[in-house]
Motif scaffolding. Sequence first.
Motif: not given
Length: 339
Positions: A74-77, A268, A270-271, A273, A281
Amino acid sequence: MSQILAPDAHAPFEPILSALAAAGEATRLRLLALLSEAELAVSEIVAILGQSQPRVSRHLKLLVEAGLVDRHREGSWAFFLMSQSGPAAALARDVVARLDPGDPLLAADRARLAEVRSQRAEQAARYFAAQAANWDAIRAMHLPEERVEAAVREIVGADPVEALLDLGAGTGRMLEVLAPQAARAVGVDQSPQMLALARARLERAGLRNVQLRQGDIYALPVERDLYDLVVIHQVLHYLDDPARAIREARRALAPGGRMIIVDFAPHAEEHLRAVHAHRRLGFSAEEIVGCLEAAGLEAGPPLDLAPDEPRGGKLTVSIWLGRDRARSLAQSNAARDVA
Protein backbone atom coordinates in the motif's frame (compact mmCIF):
# COMPACT_ATOMS: atom_id res chain seq x y z
CA MET A 1 5.43 -38.79 13.88
CA SER A 2 2.04 -37.35 12.96
CA GLN A 3 1.51 -35.80 9.56
CA ILE A 4 2.26 -32.12 8.98
CA LEU A 5 -0.73 -31.88 6.67
CA ALA A 6 -4.12 -33.38 7.35
CA PRO A 7 -4.84 -36.43 5.19
CA ASP A 8 -7.36 -34.50 3.08
CA ALA A 9 -5.03 -31.52 2.54
CA HIS A 10 -2.82 -33.01 -0.16
CA ALA A 11 -0.53 -30.71 -2.10
CA PRO A 12 2.04 -31.09 -4.91
CA PHE A 13 5.51 -32.30 -3.95
CA GLU A 14 7.54 -29.27 -5.07
CA PRO A 15 5.55 -26.54 -3.24
CA ILE A 16 5.72 -28.52 0.00
CA LEU A 17 9.45 -29.16 -0.42
CA SER A 18 10.07 -25.45 -1.04
CA ALA A 19 7.94 -24.52 1.96
CA LEU A 20 9.81 -26.90 4.23
CA ALA A 21 13.15 -25.53 3.04
CA ALA A 22 12.00 -21.94 3.60
CA ALA A 23 10.64 -22.63 7.07
CA GLY A 24 13.73 -24.58 8.15
CA GLU A 25 15.78 -21.62 9.42
CA ALA A 26 15.67 -19.95 12.83
CA THR A 27 14.77 -16.40 11.81
CA ARG A 28 12.22 -17.53 9.25
CA LEU A 29 10.55 -19.81 11.77
CA ARG A 30 10.36 -16.87 14.19
CA LEU A 31 8.84 -14.79 11.40
CA LEU A 32 6.17 -17.42 10.77
CA ALA A 33 5.28 -17.42 14.45
CA LEU A 34 4.99 -13.63 14.51
CA LEU A 35 3.05 -13.38 11.28
CA SER A 36 0.56 -15.96 12.48
CA GLU A 37 -0.48 -13.47 15.15
CA ALA A 38 -0.43 -10.12 13.35
CA GLU A 39 -0.04 -8.41 10.01
CA LEU A 40 3.22 -6.47 10.23
CA ALA A 41 5.19 -3.93 8.23
CA VAL A 42 8.92 -4.47 7.64
CA SER A 43 9.90 -1.69 10.04
CA GLU A 44 7.86 -3.33 12.80
CA ILE A 45 9.45 -6.71 12.15
CA VAL A 46 12.90 -5.11 12.28
CA ALA A 47 12.07 -3.61 15.68
CA ILE A 48 10.81 -6.93 17.02
CA LEU A 49 13.64 -9.15 15.77
CA GLY A 50 16.44 -6.63 16.24
CA GLN A 51 17.88 -7.48 12.83
CA SER A 52 18.76 -5.26 9.88
CA GLN A 53 16.13 -4.37 7.32
CA PRO A 54 18.01 -6.01 4.40
CA ARG A 55 18.31 -9.26 6.35
CA VAL A 56 14.65 -9.24 7.34
CA SER A 57 13.61 -8.43 3.78
CA ARG A 58 15.61 -11.36 2.41
CA HIS A 59 13.94 -13.77 4.83
CA LEU A 60 10.50 -12.40 4.00
CA LYS A 61 11.18 -12.74 0.29
CA LEU A 62 11.96 -16.45 0.71
CA LEU A 63 8.84 -17.03 2.79
CA VAL A 64 6.65 -15.23 0.25
CA GLU A 65 8.18 -17.16 -2.65
CA ALA A 66 7.51 -20.43 -0.80
CA GLY A 67 3.86 -19.52 -0.29
CA LEU A 68 4.17 -19.43 3.50
CA VAL A 69 3.60 -15.67 3.83
CA ASP A 70 1.33 -13.26 1.96
CA ARG A 71 2.57 -9.80 1.03
CA HIS A 72 0.61 -6.77 -0.11
CA ARG A 73 1.78 -3.25 -0.81
CA GLU A 74 0.00 0.00 0.00
CA GLY A 75 1.83 3.05 -1.24
CA SER A 76 5.29 3.04 0.30
CA TRP A 77 4.42 0.39 2.91
CA ALA A 78 4.41 -3.40 2.54
CA PHE A 79 2.50 -5.65 4.93
CA PHE A 80 3.10 -9.33 5.66
CA LEU A 81 0.87 -12.03 7.15
CA MET A 82 1.10 -15.80 7.34
CA SER A 83 -0.48 -17.29 4.22
CA GLN A 84 -4.22 -17.88 4.42
CA SER A 85 -4.57 -20.09 1.34
CA GLY A 86 -2.57 -22.15 -1.11
CA PRO A 87 -0.68 -25.46 -0.87
CA ALA A 88 1.70 -24.27 1.86
CA ALA A 89 -0.86 -22.51 4.07
CA ALA A 90 -1.93 -25.60 6.00
CA LEU A 91 1.69 -26.52 6.51
CA ALA A 92 2.46 -23.05 7.87
CA ARG A 93 -0.43 -23.24 10.32
CA ASP A 94 0.56 -26.71 11.48
CA VAL A 95 4.23 -25.82 11.96
CA VAL A 96 3.36 -22.78 14.06
CA ALA A 97 0.81 -24.77 16.09
CA ARG A 98 3.57 -27.24 17.02
CA LEU A 99 5.89 -24.56 18.42
CA ASP A 100 6.15 -24.40 22.19
CA PRO A 101 4.64 -21.03 23.20
CA GLY A 102 6.82 -21.09 26.30
CA ASP A 103 10.05 -21.15 24.33
CA PRO A 104 12.12 -18.20 25.62
CA LEU A 105 13.02 -16.90 22.16
CA LEU A 106 9.42 -16.98 20.91
CA ALA A 107 8.13 -15.54 24.17
CA ALA A 108 10.55 -12.61 23.83
CA ASP A 109 9.36 -12.04 20.25
CA ARG A 110 5.75 -11.99 21.42
CA ALA A 111 6.61 -9.53 24.17
CA ARG A 112 8.15 -7.15 21.64
CA LEU A 113 5.14 -7.67 19.36
CA ALA A 114 2.93 -6.62 22.27
CA GLU A 115 5.04 -3.47 22.64
CA VAL A 116 4.58 -2.67 18.95
CA ARG A 117 0.84 -3.17 19.24
CA SER A 118 0.74 -1.04 22.37
CA GLN A 119 2.57 1.78 20.61
CA ARG A 120 0.06 1.61 17.75
CA ALA A 121 -2.85 1.71 20.19
CA GLU A 122 -1.37 4.67 22.07
CA GLN A 123 -0.84 6.59 18.84
CA ALA A 124 -4.44 5.95 17.77
CA ALA A 125 -5.78 6.84 21.23
CA ARG A 126 -3.91 10.15 21.22
CA TYR A 127 -5.28 10.94 17.79
CA PHE A 128 -8.88 10.11 18.67
CA ALA A 129 -8.68 12.07 21.93
CA ALA A 130 -7.30 15.11 20.10
CA GLN A 131 -9.78 14.90 17.23
CA ALA A 132 -12.95 13.82 19.01
CA ALA A 133 -14.60 17.25 18.83
CA ASN A 134 -13.81 17.56 15.11
CA TRP A 135 -14.55 13.94 14.19
CA ASP A 136 -17.61 14.47 12.01
CA ALA A 137 -15.87 17.23 10.05
CA ILE A 138 -12.84 14.98 9.51
CA ARG A 139 -15.01 12.19 8.12
CA ALA A 140 -16.83 14.60 5.85
CA MET A 141 -13.53 15.63 4.22
CA HIS A 142 -13.52 12.53 2.10
CA LEU A 143 -17.05 12.13 0.76
CA PRO A 144 -20.34 13.73 1.81
CA GLU A 145 -21.59 11.62 4.68
CA GLU A 146 -25.15 12.20 3.50
CA ARG A 147 -24.47 9.99 0.47
CA VAL A 148 -22.95 7.27 2.61
CA GLU A 149 -25.76 7.39 5.16
CA ALA A 150 -28.43 7.27 2.45
CA ALA A 151 -26.77 4.21 0.91
CA VAL A 152 -26.54 2.47 4.28
CA ARG A 153 -30.21 3.22 4.98
CA GLU A 154 -31.16 1.72 1.62
CA ILE A 155 -29.16 -1.44 2.31
CA VAL A 156 -30.68 -1.83 5.77
CA GLY A 157 -34.18 -1.31 4.39
CA ALA A 158 -37.31 -0.23 6.22
CA ASP A 159 -37.95 -3.39 8.24
CA PRO A 160 -37.50 -3.14 12.02
CA VAL A 161 -34.19 -4.24 13.50
CA GLU A 162 -34.33 -6.23 16.71
CA ALA A 163 -30.78 -5.56 17.90
CA LEU A 164 -28.23 -3.21 16.30
CA LEU A 165 -24.51 -3.20 17.08
CA ASP A 166 -22.30 -0.31 15.94
CA LEU A 167 -18.58 -1.04 16.25
CA GLY A 168 -16.24 1.93 16.47
CA ALA A 169 -19.26 4.10 17.18
CA GLY A 170 -17.24 7.33 17.33
CA THR A 171 -19.48 10.31 18.00
CA GLY A 172 -22.60 8.17 17.54
CA ARG A 173 -23.69 9.36 14.11
CA MET A 174 -24.50 5.90 12.71
CA LEU A 175 -26.47 5.11 15.86
CA GLU A 176 -28.39 8.35 15.38
CA VAL A 177 -29.17 7.27 11.81
CA LEU A 178 -30.11 3.63 12.42
CA ALA A 179 -31.17 3.26 16.05
CA PRO A 180 -34.67 4.77 15.48
CA GLN A 181 -35.70 1.60 13.64
CA ALA A 182 -34.09 -0.76 16.18
CA ALA A 183 -35.71 -2.17 19.28
CA ARG A 184 -32.31 -2.11 20.95
CA ALA A 185 -28.94 -0.67 19.93
CA VAL A 186 -25.43 -0.89 21.36
CA GLY A 187 -22.43 1.20 20.36
CA VAL A 188 -18.85 0.19 21.21
CA ASP A 189 -15.81 2.44 21.06
CA GLN A 190 -12.42 2.39 22.77
CA SER A 191 -12.19 6.16 23.23
CA PRO A 192 -13.90 7.68 26.30
CA GLN A 193 -13.81 11.09 24.59
CA MET A 194 -15.71 9.74 21.60
CA LEU A 195 -18.25 8.03 23.83
CA ALA A 196 -18.83 11.25 25.76
CA LEU A 197 -19.69 13.04 22.52
CA ALA A 198 -21.86 10.12 21.41
CA ARG A 199 -23.84 10.23 24.64
CA ALA A 200 -24.47 13.94 24.20
CA ARG A 201 -25.55 13.44 20.59
CA LEU A 202 -27.91 10.56 21.41
CA GLU A 203 -29.36 12.51 24.32
CA ARG A 204 -30.12 15.43 22.00
CA ALA A 205 -31.74 13.03 19.55
CA GLY A 206 -33.95 11.63 22.30
CA LEU A 207 -32.83 8.05 21.69
CA ARG A 208 -33.50 5.95 24.77
CA ASN A 209 -32.90 2.53 23.23
CA VAL A 210 -29.12 2.92 22.86
CA GLN A 211 -26.44 1.73 25.24
CA LEU A 212 -22.80 2.78 24.83
CA ARG A 213 -19.92 0.62 25.99
CA GLN A 214 -16.20 1.21 26.10
CA GLY A 215 -14.36 -1.79 24.75
CA ASP A 216 -11.84 -3.39 22.43
CA ILE A 217 -13.04 -4.27 18.95
CA TYR A 218 -10.97 -7.45 19.16
CA ALA A 219 -12.68 -8.54 22.41
CA LEU A 220 -16.15 -7.08 22.27
CA PRO A 221 -18.01 -6.46 25.53
CA VAL A 222 -21.30 -7.62 24.02
CA GLU A 223 -23.49 -10.70 23.91
CA ARG A 224 -22.74 -13.44 21.38
CA ASP A 225 -25.16 -14.52 18.64
CA LEU A 226 -27.60 -11.70 19.41
CA TYR A 227 -27.41 -8.79 16.95
CA ASP A 228 -29.27 -9.06 13.66
CA LEU A 229 -27.44 -6.00 12.27
CA VAL A 230 -23.77 -5.20 12.88
CA VAL A 231 -22.23 -2.04 11.40
CA ILE A 232 -18.50 -1.32 11.10
CA HIS A 233 -18.33 2.21 9.73
CA GLN A 234 -14.95 3.75 8.79
CA VAL A 235 -13.06 1.72 11.38
CA LEU A 236 -11.05 -1.01 9.67
CA HIS A 237 -8.44 1.32 8.16
CA TYR A 238 -7.25 2.17 11.69
CA LEU A 239 -6.70 -1.46 12.69
CA ASP A 240 -3.63 -3.66 12.49
CA ASP A 241 -5.77 -6.79 11.97
CA PRO A 242 -9.04 -6.03 10.14
CA ALA A 243 -9.78 -9.72 9.53
CA ARG A 244 -9.63 -10.41 13.26
CA ALA A 245 -12.08 -7.58 13.94
CA ILE A 246 -14.50 -9.01 11.37
CA ARG A 247 -14.24 -12.48 12.93
CA GLU A 248 -14.95 -11.01 16.37
CA ALA A 249 -17.92 -9.05 14.98
CA ARG A 250 -19.22 -12.25 13.41
CA ARG A 251 -19.45 -13.85 16.85
CA ALA A 252 -21.91 -11.16 17.90
CA LEU A 253 -24.11 -11.68 14.83
CA ALA A 254 -27.39 -13.52 15.34
CA PRO A 255 -28.28 -16.44 13.07
CA GLY A 256 -29.53 -14.96 9.83
CA GLY A 257 -28.09 -11.53 10.63
CA ARG A 258 -26.33 -9.01 8.43
CA MET A 259 -23.03 -7.17 8.69
CA ILE A 260 -22.41 -3.85 6.91
CA ILE A 261 -18.85 -2.61 6.47
CA VAL A 262 -18.14 0.93 5.29
CA ASP A 263 -14.59 1.93 4.43
CA PHE A 264 -12.40 3.42 1.75
CA ALA A 265 -11.56 1.79 -1.55
CA PRO A 266 -7.80 1.53 -2.23
CA HIS A 267 -6.15 4.93 -2.56
CA ALA A 268 -2.71 6.56 -2.48
CA GLU A 269 -3.20 9.35 0.07
CA GLU A 270 -0.06 8.60 2.11
CA HIS A 271 -0.50 11.66 4.33
CA LEU A 272 -3.47 10.01 6.02
CA ARG A 273 -1.06 7.69 7.83
CA ALA A 274 0.80 10.48 9.59
CA VAL A 275 -1.93 13.10 9.85
CA HIS A 276 -4.96 10.93 10.64
CA ALA A 277 -3.43 7.70 12.01
CA HIS A 278 -4.67 5.55 9.12
CA ARG A 279 -2.89 2.21 9.07
CA ARG A 280 -4.41 0.98 5.80
CA LEU A 281 -4.92 2.97 2.62
CA GLY A 282 -8.29 1.46 1.81
CA PHE A 283 -9.35 -2.08 1.00
CA SER A 284 -9.92 -3.95 -2.22
CA ALA A 285 -13.24 -5.65 -2.86
CA GLU A 286 -11.54 -9.03 -2.83
CA GLU A 287 -9.91 -8.47 0.57
CA ILE A 288 -13.08 -7.59 2.47
CA VAL A 289 -15.17 -10.21 0.67
CA GLY A 290 -12.51 -12.76 1.56
CA CYS A 291 -12.60 -11.71 5.22
CA LEU A 292 -16.39 -11.91 5.33
CA GLU A 293 -16.45 -15.33 3.70
CA ALA A 294 -13.70 -16.60 6.00
CA ALA A 295 -15.89 -15.50 8.91
CA GLY A 296 -18.73 -17.62 7.58
CA LEU A 297 -20.76 -14.94 5.83
CA GLU A 298 -21.94 -14.65 2.25
CA ALA A 299 -20.80 -11.47 0.52
CA GLY A 300 -20.94 -9.90 -2.89
CA PRO A 301 -19.12 -7.01 -4.53
CA PRO A 302 -19.24 -3.67 -2.73
CA LEU A 303 -21.28 -0.63 -3.54
CA ASP A 304 -18.72 2.01 -4.50
CA LEU A 305 -19.54 5.67 -3.88
CA ALA A 306 -17.09 7.78 -5.86
CA PRO A 307 -16.75 11.53 -5.32
CA ASP A 308 -18.30 13.74 -7.98
CA GLU A 309 -14.93 15.46 -8.42
CA PRO A 310 -12.06 13.06 -7.58
CA ARG A 311 -9.59 15.63 -6.31
CA GLY A 312 -8.73 17.53 -3.16
CA GLY A 313 -8.37 14.40 -1.04
CA LYS A 314 -11.82 13.09 -1.92
CA LEU A 315 -11.87 9.29 -1.73
CA THR A 316 -14.18 6.54 -2.94
CA VAL A 317 -16.16 4.90 -0.14
CA SER A 318 -17.10 1.23 -0.46
CA ILE A 319 -19.95 -0.52 1.34
CA TRP A 320 -19.95 -4.29 1.76
CA LEU A 321 -22.84 -6.45 2.92
CA GLY A 322 -22.23 -9.81 4.56
CA ARG A 323 -25.14 -12.14 5.28
CA ASP A 324 -25.30 -15.06 7.62
CA ARG A 325 -25.91 -18.16 5.53
CA ALA A 326 -29.01 -19.04 7.53
CA ARG A 327 -30.66 -15.84 6.27
CA SER A 328 -29.53 -16.43 2.69
CA LEU A 329 -30.84 -20.03 2.78
CA ALA A 330 -34.19 -18.91 4.19
CA GLN A 331 -34.54 -16.28 1.46
CA SER A 332 -33.69 -18.84 -1.24
CA ASN A 333 -36.27 -21.28 0.14
CA ALA A 334 -38.91 -18.53 0.29
CA ALA A 335 -38.24 -17.54 -3.31
CA ARG A 336 -38.47 -21.18 -4.39
CA ASP A 337 -41.78 -21.61 -2.54
CA VAL A 338 -43.22 -18.54 -4.27
CA ALA A 339 -42.09 -19.82 -7.64
